[in-house]
Motif scaffolding. Structure first.
Motif, PDB file in Angstrom:
ATOM      1  N   GLU A 123      86.219  73.813  17.233  1.00 22.51           N
ATOM      2  CA  GLU A 123      86.451  72.585  17.974  1.00 22.51           C
ATOM      3  C   GLU A 123      85.876  71.384  17.236  1.00 22.51           C
ATOM      4  O   GLU A 123      86.519  70.332  17.123  1.00 22.51           O
ATOM      5  CB  GLU A 123      85.826  72.701  19.361  1.00 22.51           C
ATOM      6  N   ASP A 126      87.900  70.590  14.143  1.00 20.27           N
ATOM      7  CA  ASP A 126      89.183  69.985  14.489  1.00 20.27           C
ATOM      8  C   ASP A 126      89.001  68.502  14.857  1.00 20.27           C
ATOM      9  O   ASP A 126      89.826  67.650  14.493  1.00 20.27           O
ATOM     10  CB  ASP A 126      89.813  70.773  15.638  1.00 20.27           C
ATOM     11  N   GLY A 176      95.116  72.773  14.339  1.00 24.34           N
ATOM     12  CA  GLY A 176      95.187  72.623  15.782  1.00 24.34           C
ATOM     13  C   GLY A 176      95.122  73.913  16.546  1.00 24.34           C
ATOM     14  O   GLY A 176      94.264  74.780  16.321  1.00 24.34           O
ATOM     15  N   GLU A 177      96.056  74.064  17.489  1.00 24.23           N
ATOM     16  CA  GLU A 177      96.081  75.221  18.389  1.00 24.23           C
ATOM     17  C   GLU A 177      96.292  76.519  17.621  1.00 24.23           C
ATOM     18  O   GLU A 177      95.720  77.560  17.986  1.00 24.23           O
ATOM     19  CB  GLU A 177      97.192  75.036  19.403  1.00 24.23           C
ATOM     20  N   ARG A 178      97.115  76.499  16.655  1.00 23.31           N
ATOM     21  CA  ARG A 178      97.383  77.713  15.902  1.00 23.31           C
ATOM     22  C   ARG A 178      96.110  78.205  15.192  1.00 23.31           C
ATOM     23  O   ARG A 178      95.850  79.405  15.091  1.00 23.31           O
ATOM     24  CB  ARG A 178      98.487  77.462  14.888  1.00 23.31           C
ATOM     25  N   ARG A 180      92.976  77.705  16.254  1.00 23.71           N
ATOM     26  CA  ARG A 180      92.077  78.298  17.269  1.00 23.71           C
ATOM     27  C   ARG A 180      92.613  79.655  17.721  1.00 23.71           C
ATOM     28  O   ARG A 180      91.840  80.593  17.972  1.00 23.71           O
ATOM     29  CB  ARG A 180      91.951  77.336  18.440  1.00 23.71           C
ATOM     30  N   ALA A 181      93.952  79.787  17.814  1.00 26.48           N
ATOM     31  CA  ALA A 181      94.519  81.071  18.228  1.00 26.48           C
ATOM     32  C   ALA A 181      94.287  82.136  17.184  1.00 26.48           C
ATOM     33  O   ALA A 181      93.955  83.303  17.511  1.00 26.48           O
ATOM     34  CB  ALA A 181      95.997  80.914  18.501  1.00 26.48           C
TER      35      ALA A 181
END
Length: 810
Positions: A123, A126, A176-178, A180-181
């Motif tokens: 986080e 990012d 981004g989201e990818r 963190r996933a």
């Protein structure tokens, strides 16, 4: 020859008496020989006591051996038995312990720390890399230097040593989201690996066997215990790589994510020793002890084999079973009866040997009792030493068991019997003691050979021993012999050098201690059994003995006479195989009774006064005879050995005191006789001479040495009256005295043979000629045709012709 054969008339009379005696014996009913019955029960009692001492209660398992020791005998189970084997049970318990999976605690704290760190880092990173939406792509890419600056200023730091280029690659390719996933999926894979358990790559978690176990009992974070297959660090990394490769992300991102997650992968298993031990104990408690059944006749230990732990355990169990089984029948098993029978046969053989050899032990109960007691005491000491092997001392000192065969005092009895009785009985005792010792130690042939050899060496060195210090020397030499045997047996059995050294020291120490014990025991045995050894006799030859010193002062003539008699008897004894030392000592003390009235004996009359002139012949004979009783009493007062007292009593036997007897006959003749008034009636003699009044009270000599002293005493006393000393006169004198003693029956009770008497005569003649030899006459300075010398010769010859008034040898 000085001894003529019997005449035809004498042989006829002897044959007639023998036939008459045979007829009388035939008419008398046969009687039981009580002496033979007593001897039979004496021998039987000796054998039974020997059996009791040696074998009663003795284990049939043979001598006690230690683990690792070489056994020279075969030990076979005489009875069936069973026992719980601790060794086999321990092996089974160890196997069960190896099979029980160890318990580990699963530590997920390292994983949780890493997961929270990565989530927070993702986080923050990012947010740090966020740029406006219309920023060109090449400007929006995160640079490695920027990541380095970010990590340098990051509040949580970089505890896992993450590489900036890996973080930059993940952010630039995934973003981004990818991003963190992908990190979340990687953490899930990492979590699964941690939950399985990871152990270090260089550790196999072996529990005693040295082999790696793959299944472990693991307690998870919720306290649940289950058996899982744990992973090593290498296996965990391999699993992580494979799982990450399945993610739908670029290859560079997969490699970067693997390097990031790899930094968190570490061992997370903690061994729980308490719970593991509890599981092991629970498994072992359910295990039943191992029971081994040994049938009758099965071999427990083979000969010439080194005893291992399992054989030693079986031997101990066999001994315990024997003690329990023998408690009801007092140990009277088959082996006991076999040993008892063999012992009785040995005793019978020894008795038969003594009977056929006609040794004095057979006819002398005192000597037989002494020999038997010594053998039994020796066997008792041997049994006592052997019993130490089954004592608590042997359990606390294992080395004692291997020293026992060399601590057995086998030489005590044979040595003492050799000193007191003779070498023949000593060898016989050595055979008995050695054989029974070998039987007590498991019928060991090695023990028999070594014991017999040591006894024979001891007997060889204590024959005719005359110094007490020589006893210790004989014991030391026998101990050295046993030490050589211990060395040879140790080399044969490949024993450790230290053990061989201990056995050598034990052998030498046993020999020395045995010699010292014999020195202390001999005086006690001499007093108890009234037996005299050559050692004591040699001590009595010291001229400083109180009696001899007193005799030198009060009866010097008798003292000198005793010295001459001692020389004669000692030399003759050596010629015929008698004991020269007994003859010498007894001859020195045989006339000590003359010290009471020394002036009544011609050798002590120096003033020219003869007290016999004032007394009648019977009174003179009474005074002469009294020196025997007075000598015995003096010997008792000074505690002289019994053999000396016997010689004092027997050295005149019942011989006639000829000088005073013939003097009494002369007086009777001078007084005349009275004729009877009746025709053909016998004459009445006045003052009739009784021959018994002029005879010594005896008894006659009973053994060789006593007879030798008698003959030497008579010969030496008579030799002083010789007018001319030459071989012919000396031979005639000796022959005359020997024939007189034979005809008078003074030698009837002695075992002397005619052949021995001839040797004694020849030895006496030789010794007397050396004692009475003439010396060269030295000139005195007068040269008138030697007149002075011739005058002295005539005076000396005249003096020699004077008859002696009385001699001790009459």
């Amino acid at each position: 020859m000085i001894f003529s054969r019997k005449s035809q008339k004498q042989r006829t009379e002897d044959n007639r008496k023998r036939r008459l005696g045979t007829r009388r014996e035939a008419t008398v009913k046969p009687r039981v020989d009580m002496a033979m019955v007593k001897r039979f029960f004496l021998y039987l009692g000796f054998g039974l006591v020997a059996v009791f001492l040696c074998f009663y209660g003795l284990s049939s398992a043979g001598p006690l051996v230690q683990e690792g020791q070489v056994s020279r005998i075969r030990i076979t189970a005489e009875i069936p038995f069973s026992y719980v084997s601790e060794i086999e049970t321990s092996k089974r318990m160890e196997a069960v312990r190896q099979k029980v999976a160890p318990v580990f605690l699963l530590n997920l704290e390292p994983y949780r720390n890493f997961r929270s760190y990565m989530e927070r880092l993702g986080e923050d990173l990012d947010a740090f890399a966020k740029v406006p939406e219309n920023t060109p792509e090449d400007l929006a890419r995160l640079q490695v230097a920027e990541v380095e600056a970010f990590l340098a200023e990051y509040a949580a730091g970089n505890p896992f040593s993450l590489r900036p280029n890996d973080l930059a690659t993940l952010h630039n390719q995934l973003g981004g989201e990818r991003l963190r996933a992908s990190i979340g999926e990687g953490l899930i894979v990492l979590g699964e690996i941690f939950r399985k358990g990871v152990y270090p790559a260089d550790t196999a978690f072996n529990i005693g066997t040295g082999e790696r176990l793959s299944l472990f009992t693991v307690e998870d974070e919720f306290g649940n215990i289950q058996e899982v297959q744990i992973l090593s660090e290498e296996e965990g990394l391999r699993t992580l790589r494979i799982q990450l490769a399945a993610l739908d992300i670029p290859r560079e991102s997969t490699i970067a994510l693997f390097r990031i997650l790899r930094s968190a992968l570490r061992p997370n298993l903690i061994f729980d020793s308490e719970r593991t031990q509890d599981r092991v104990l629970a498994a072992q408690e359910s295990l039943k002890p191992t029971i081994i059944e040994i049938p009758e006749g099965q071999s427990i230990i083979e000969p010439n084999s080194r005893v291992n732990a399992l054989q030693y355990e079986q031997l101990e169990a066999y001994r315990k079973a024997l003690r329990q089984s023998e408690a009801g029948d007092f140990g009277l098993n088959a082996l006991f009866y076999e040993r008892a029978l063999l012992t009785l046969l040995l005793v019978m053989g020894a008795v038969f040997f003594l009977k056929t050899s006609r040794h004095k032990v057979r006819h002398n109960p005192r000597i037989f009792s002494l020999s038997g007691i010594l053998i039994l005491c020796n066997l008792g000491l041997i049994r006592l030493v052997i019993e130490l092997g089954d004592s608590v001392l042997a359990e606390s000192t294992p080395i004692l068991v291997q020293l026992l065969p060399f601590l057995v005092p086998v030489i005590l009895g044979p040595m003492i019997i050799t000193i007191l009785v003779g070498a023949g009985p000593g060898i016989l005792a050595a055979g008995l003691v050695s054989t029974l010792n070998a039987m007590m130690q498991g019928n060991s042939l090695s023990v028999l050979l070594l014991s017999q050899l040591v006894c024979l060496v001891a007997i060889a060195y204590c024959r005719n021993i005359q110094l007490r210090a020589s006893l210790v020397r004989a014991g030391s030499i026998s101990g050295a012999t046993m030490a050589i045997g211990a060395l040879l047996f140790g080399l044969r059995d490949n024993l450790p050098l230290t053990m061989v050294l201990y056995q050598i020291l034990a052998s030498v120490g046993t020999g020395v201690i045995s010699g010292v014990l014999i020195v202390g025991i001999l005086p006690i045995l001499e007093n108890l059994f009234k037996y005299t050894t050559d050692i004591t006799l040699l001590e009595l030859t010291d001229f400083n003995h109180p009696l001899l010193r007193k005799m030198q002062l009060e009866a010097p003539g008798s003292y000198h006479h005793s010295l001459m008699v001692a020389n004669l008897a000692e030399n003759a004894a050596a010629a015929i195989g008698a004991n020269p030392l007994v003859c010498r000592v007894c001859a020195l003390f045989h006339d000590i009774g003359k010290m009471i009235k020394p002036e009544y004996f011609v050798e002590n009359q120096r003033s020219g006064q003869n007290p016999h002139i004032e007394r009648n012949p019977s009174m003179s004979a009474l005074v002469i005879k009294s020196h025997v009783k007075e000598g015995v009493q003096m010997a008792k007062d000074y505690r002289l050995p019994k053999v000396i007292m016997d010689v004092i009593q027997q050295h005149h036997g019942t011989s006639l005191i000829q000088y005073f007897y013939y003097k009494a006959l002369q007086q009777q003749k001078e007084e005349g006789v009275i004729e009877s008034i009746y025709p053909n009636a016998p004459r009445i003699e006045l003052n009739q001479v009784n021959e018994d009044t002029y005879r010594y009270e005896g008894p006659i000599p009973q053994f060789m040495e006593s007879a030798l002293v008698m003959l030497a005493d008579s010969v030496e006393a008579a030799s002083r009256s010789l007018k001319k000393v030459n071989p012919q006169s000396v031979e005639e004198l000796v022959e005359k005295i020997f024939m007189a003693r034979l005809k008078d029956g003074q030698l009837d009770a002695t075992p002397l043979t005619f052949k021995q008497l001839i040797k004694i005569r020849e030895n006496f003649v030789f010794t007397l000629l050396n004692m009475l030899h003439a010396r060269v006459e030295y000139p005195d300075g007068k040269t008138e045709n030697g007149g002075g010398n011739r005058a002295r010769k005539r005076a000396a010859a005249a003096n020699q012709e004077l008859p002696p008034p009385a001699t001790s040898g009459d």
